[in-house]
Design an enzyme around this catalytic site. Structure first.
Site, PDB file in Angstrom:
ATOM      1  N   GLY C  54     -38.737  43.814 -10.706  1.00 47.71           N
ATOM      2  CA  GLY C  54     -37.928  43.654 -11.902  1.00 47.71           C
ATOM      3  C   GLY C  54     -38.177  42.303 -12.539  1.00 47.71           C
ATOM      4  N   SER C  55     -37.942  42.202 -13.843  1.00 44.29           N
ATOM      5  CA  SER C  55     -38.012  40.895 -14.488  1.00 44.29           C
ATOM      6  C   SER C  55     -36.728  40.128 -14.190  1.00 44.29           C
ATOM      7  CB  SER C  55     -38.192  41.065 -15.996  1.00 44.29           C
ATOM      8  OG  SER C  55     -39.472  41.600 -16.257  1.00 44.29           O
ATOM      9  N   GLY C  56     -36.720  38.858 -14.570  1.00 46.48           N
ATOM     10  CA  GLY C  56     -35.537  38.029 -14.314  1.00 46.48           C
ATOM     11  C   GLY C  56     -35.722  37.092 -13.143  1.00 46.48           C
ATOM     12  N   HIS C  57     -36.921  37.133 -12.516  1.00 45.75           N
ATOM     13  CA  HIS C  57     -37.195  36.263 -11.370  1.00 45.75           C
ATOM     14  C   HIS C  57     -38.265  35.230 -11.692  1.00 45.75           C
ATOM     15  CE1 HIS C  57     -34.916  39.260  -9.301  1.00 45.75           C
ATOM     16  NE2 HIS C  57     -35.837  40.182  -9.447  1.00 45.75           N
ATOM     17  N   LYS C 105     -41.837  43.764  -2.624  1.00 48.77           N
ATOM     18  CA  LYS C 105     -40.585  43.270  -2.048  1.00 48.77           C
ATOM     19  C   LYS C 105     -39.763  44.463  -1.581  1.00 48.77           C
ATOM     20  CE  LYS C 105     -39.178  40.875  -5.648  1.00 48.77           C
ATOM     21  NZ  LYS C 105     -40.194  41.446  -6.573  1.00 48.77           N
ATOM     22  N   ASP C 110     -38.551  49.470  -5.617  1.00 50.18           N
ATOM     23  CA  ASP C 110     -39.896  48.890  -5.623  1.00 50.18           C
ATOM     24  C   ASP C 110     -40.795  49.631  -4.650  1.00 50.18           C
ATOM     25  OD1 ASP C 110     -37.949  46.841  -6.550  1.00 50.18           O
ATOM     26  OD2 ASP C 110     -39.755  45.639  -6.818  1.00 50.18           O
ATOM     27  N   HIS C 219     -30.745  39.674  -7.266  1.00 49.35           N
ATOM     28  CA  HIS C 219     -30.385  40.552  -8.381  1.00 49.35           C
ATOM     29  C   HIS C 219     -28.902  40.489  -8.676  1.00 49.35           C
ATOM     30  CE1 HIS C 219     -33.929  42.353  -6.406  1.00 49.35           C
ATOM     31  NE2 HIS C 219     -34.332  42.536  -7.634  1.00 49.35           N
TER      32      HIS C 219
END
Ligand SMILES: Nc1ncnc2c1ncn2[C@@H]1O[C@H](COP(=O)(O)OP(=O)(O)O)[C@@H](O)[C@H]1O
Ligand SMILES: Nc1ncnc2c1ncn2[C@@H]1O[C@H](COP(=O)(O)OP(=O)(O)O)[C@@H](O)[C@H]1O
Ligand SMILES: [Mg+2]
Ligand SMILES: [Mg+2]
Ligand SMILES: [Mg+2]
Ligand SMILES: [Mg+2]
Lengths: 210, 333, 333, 210
Positions: C54-57, C105, C110, C219
């Protein structure tokens, strides 16, 4: 008219440290409005460091006392106020020299020397919304009072009033020096933090030098 | 106040201690007075670069000490200029005989304290030059005020002058280069949230959920104006327009575009801003040839961004590309 | 919600577009499906590394694409696993004929989506291995659950395996190395504040002014336990103790200490945590020989930190030190 | 008993997309409690993408319809739900093949094939606090009802009730699969988001297949 002893000057510094400690949140709050929210913390850090040198300072001559205060402020405060109040006491110390007491007239010269140092360092003039707006009229009022033969008590009380007037005069001003100047028009409507701590300096003097 | 600290009094000391432990191969941390120097300082026959300022802007300046950038950094209390004795001791510690350049951000306190330190160093026979960085277009430039603040261009000046010093340039040359970088760099910042100074314990200012502060400094000092929150694209335009007009940047210019996080704004958002800034510049015919994106000159945990544009020429580009090996910035061999 | 975005729908696309514009010398950004590859991909006769999530990391994973690290990264929607077609297309784009390693991960989404992508790639004759990273000691390890989450060790595995691939190792070897890194790395994180997912518009959880969340994921998923806010030193001990006990790390071990910002925690504070973590390890006879400190695997603007400790040997140390040239991590020639 | 046409299955998908659109904030909120606050957004993104392919899908045979839904979910959702619902429809499509209508009995087999795909992919069993807790009992109830000669309407209504029961059963459970499992004991006391979206799937079926 009675002279002012080194012990009284030390009491002045102690008294000022106490005022700063009490008002530090207020000073910082003023600085939050038009600066960077540290004036109270800066001054408090500096004068607590001065107090920590009490043993040395309280037995010094007046020049050494002021120099000790100056060097401590310079090396612990940082910021504009560290350089400026540090310079004030450093210049004051050169004028006081090794004396162990000052006449009220001598004290006027000492204050003027200190002010000159601040002006040289910071290049602020009356109306720039800085500590100079309180400091300069206070010293002027003190000197005029002493020169016209009034008592030290009267002179210091007039200095306090003049400083307070000066502080009040900073409220509507648009700052032209220091951090507050970045605000432009938005700096108007707030008292200057440094002028506020300068009022406390004279209030402390009135409470401890007579 | 929610912070990962032990006490406001100890935060700077503990933080630079951590920095020193993490990068003991690159830097040495001296305490009391506090300063950070290159592990191999003093470097003989190299102009030494000393910078410093209040803490709370990390990685600036301590994170920029190392080969190809600063020789020393002096961290003050949070948002408070360091003291002359820190700067003086640091200057002595890194002087390699070819003189020392003080890179000073234009804040009254920083300027006055660095002046006092330079006086002390010169009295000991050290050749000191000082260059004041004042690149923040949010502040009106005027002879009758404290002038503009020093912000993003400081990072670029430290990198570029560090490379020049490394290449053997003389003090006068490095100082002239620093003036040149300052003359060609312009910045402007904004905040979505306030930061909280540890010893104050509450936010420096209150910003309603739907407002932002434009033209903010890096100390939580209020900005030019407060306005309703806008989209990233609109905000980028608000920041970039006065920057472009000020130098002015014009079609044909090659520039370095530096999009900085104030601390609390994550990369995901920063690249949204970068994208728009790149697009605006490109549309005006300005060519972005180098970039820097990330939290490099921060304001504690403040959310917001600042944009810096530096006009490049071959000399600046080459010096920017030169190797740098510091905790906060590294590339090259 | 105060964010520098234009709309929740476009934030990922606009952000990777910005990333691509800022680092066009290092990476190429492909959209629809979204993936980021090395500028020189495919590299002939090199095992290719593909990661994603996911994005945001950020900077993970897109910021880790480049020489010496990943060949491709697939950014999903914020906090949502990317889709198999992204991974499949990325895998095809970077396959240099020596096979492709998927670094995944351990999150159900995922893992399942990467499995589907690997099936598709294998059907086209591409040799694909997948290694799942699960290093988060906050979660009980069990055969009967989804197991541990993959967190900080992922960054270290991508760097180390990237160097191994660069040195010419075969797919089986790089995969084995990745398992080895995973087996020797342990992490634990905490949060001072919640993050806000753009399309949700409000904080994922509410955390009172005087409380913190221990064992948080990346998250915004709740952690092990919620407790009263403590000092940085106490928090560091709370994070490090289960890490040390789990491997276990013991006197004489050499380790890499990675102190990570969740996004909103600035370096000033991060180094306070690093200092204490270094002290605790040193006191237990564990020698910190390598360090990484900064926001590398983040959770949007969440304030907080995670600590990762990786047991090193000569092989891992050498691969860690090898040159890397990516937007987010670079050193060496 | 009447058969179910491709058009009805398409209506089912449309109906489900509408339910998801309406409940997306609620689904996300459930996921915020024990997951990562995206289940509603994930499902909504996927089914909006499915709707965008309406022109293709509404004229397809049932296998092609389900395959179109599957591929769209797989390529737009991501996350656990993208893989799982995508697999569900992919497997369902292989069972439906090129048929243009299904008997209620055929539909039971299609659902069972889809469920098997989910179980193979996700390895969850009843009691793990996942969508399987709603899906499996719903399909079982549907099939038993059809097998015992009840009407499609009755069978679907029983499926909905069983799904709802299954959803309710997830509340006290400690999750053993998916993100919620990271919470351990703290996952108890909340309904599972995926089981909630599964209830909507059967509710949509009851509203559109008869
Ligand atoms: N150039 C100057 N000359 C005189 N006083 C100044 C000047 N600049 C700033 N000051 C004084 O310093 C005060 C701020 O001190 P402080 O907050 O401690 O330092 P800083 O501005 O560096 O944070 C101002 O309120 C003002 O009175
Ligand atoms: N292994 C699994 N088997 C079946 N269903 C699962 C599994 N893992 C997760 N789920 C379902 O997926 C739902 C979460 O979906 P979603 O939030 O969209 O994806 P993610 O967990 O990747 O964010 C859970 O509520 C659960 O019902
Ligand atoms: Mg101040
Ligand atoms: Mg200050
Ligand atoms: Mg998700
Ligand atoms: Mg989810």
């Amino acid at each position: 008219m009675s002279n002012i002893s080194a012990a009284q000057f030390f009491a002045w510094i102690e008294r000022y440290a106490a005022h700063i400690a009490e008002q530090k949140d207020y000073l910082t709050q003023l600085d939050a409005a038009i600066g960077d929210a540290d004036h109270g913390a800066n001054m408090h850090r500096g004068f607590q460091a001065v107090l920590a040198k009490k043993d040395d300072l309280q037995n010094s001559d007046i020049g050494a006392l002021f120099k000790g205060v100056a060097m401590t402020l310079i090396s612990t405060v940082g910021g504009a106020s560290g350089a400026l109040y540090g310079t004030f006491f450093l210049q004051a110390s050169t004028m006081a020299g090794t004396k162990t007491e000052l006449t009220p007239g001598d004290f006027a010269s000492v204050l003027e020397k200190g002010l000159a140092g601040i002006v040289l360092r910071g290049k602020a003039a009356i109306g720039d919304k800085t500590m100079v707006d309180a400091l300069q009229p206070a010293i002027k009022a003190y000197k005029r009072s002493i020169d016209s033969g009034e008592s030290l008590e009267q002179a210091l009380s007039k200095a306090v009033s003049a400083a307070e007037e000066g502080l009040k005069s900073t409220v509507p001003l648009v700052a032209r020096k220091g951090r507050a100047s970045y605000l432009g028009e938005r700096s108007a409507g707030h008292p200057d933090p440094g002028a506020t701590s300068t009022v406390l300096l004279f209030r402390s003097a009135a409470e401890s030098l007579t | 106040m929610k912070k990962l600290i032990n006490s406001p009094e100890n935060v700077v000391l503990e933080s630079i201690t951590g920095l020193g432990a993490a990068f003991s191969d690159l830097i040495k941390v001296h305490t009391n007075p506090n300063y950070i120097i290159r592990a191999d300082a003093p470097v003989k026959n190299k102009v030494a670069l000393v910078s410093g300022g209040g803490s709370g802007h990390e990685p600036m300046h301590g994170g920029f000490v190392g080969r190809g950038m600063l020789d020393a950094a002096c961290p003050g209390a949070v948002f408070t200029s360091p003291t002359p004795d820190q700067m003086f001791e640091a200057t002595k510690a890194v002087n390699g005989g070819k003189g020392v350049l003080h890179i000073v951000k234009n804040y009254t306190g920083d300027v006055m304290n660095f002046e006092m330190a330079a006086d002390l160093a010169r009295a000991e026979g050290i050749d000191v030059e000082a260059v004041v960085i004042d690149d923040d277009v949010a502040v009106k430039d005027s002879l009758y005020t404290a002038g503009r603040r020093g912000v993003g261009t400081t990072v670029l000046a430290e990198k570029i002058c560090g490379a020049a010093a490394e290449s053997g340039q003389a003090l006068k040359e490095v100082a002239a280069l620093c003036h040149k970088v300052n003359a060609n760099g312009r910045s402007m910042g904004m905040a979505l949230t306030s930061c909280t100074v540890p010893h104050v314990g509450k936010p420096t200012f209150e910003l309603p959920e739907d407002e932002m502060e434009i033209g903010i400094g890096i100390h939580g000092e209020p900005g030019r104006t407060r306005m309703k929150l806008k989209s990233a694209d609109e905000i980028t335009e608000i920041l970039l327009t006065p920057i472009i007009e000020d130098l002015p940047f014009k079609a044909g210019d090659e520039v370095l575009l530096f999009v900085n996080s104030m601390g609390g704004t994550p990369l995901l958002e920063l690249f949204v801003v970068y994208r728009k800034a790149h697009e605006i510049l490109t549309k005006s015919g300005v060519k972005v040839t180098r970039s820097l994106v990330g939290p490099y000159i921060t304001s504690l945990e403040m959310a917001g961004t600042s944009v810096t544009v530096l006009k490049l020429d071959d000399e600046l580009t080459k010096l920017w590309d030169a190797p740098v090996l510091t905790p906060g910035l590294r590339w090259g061999g």
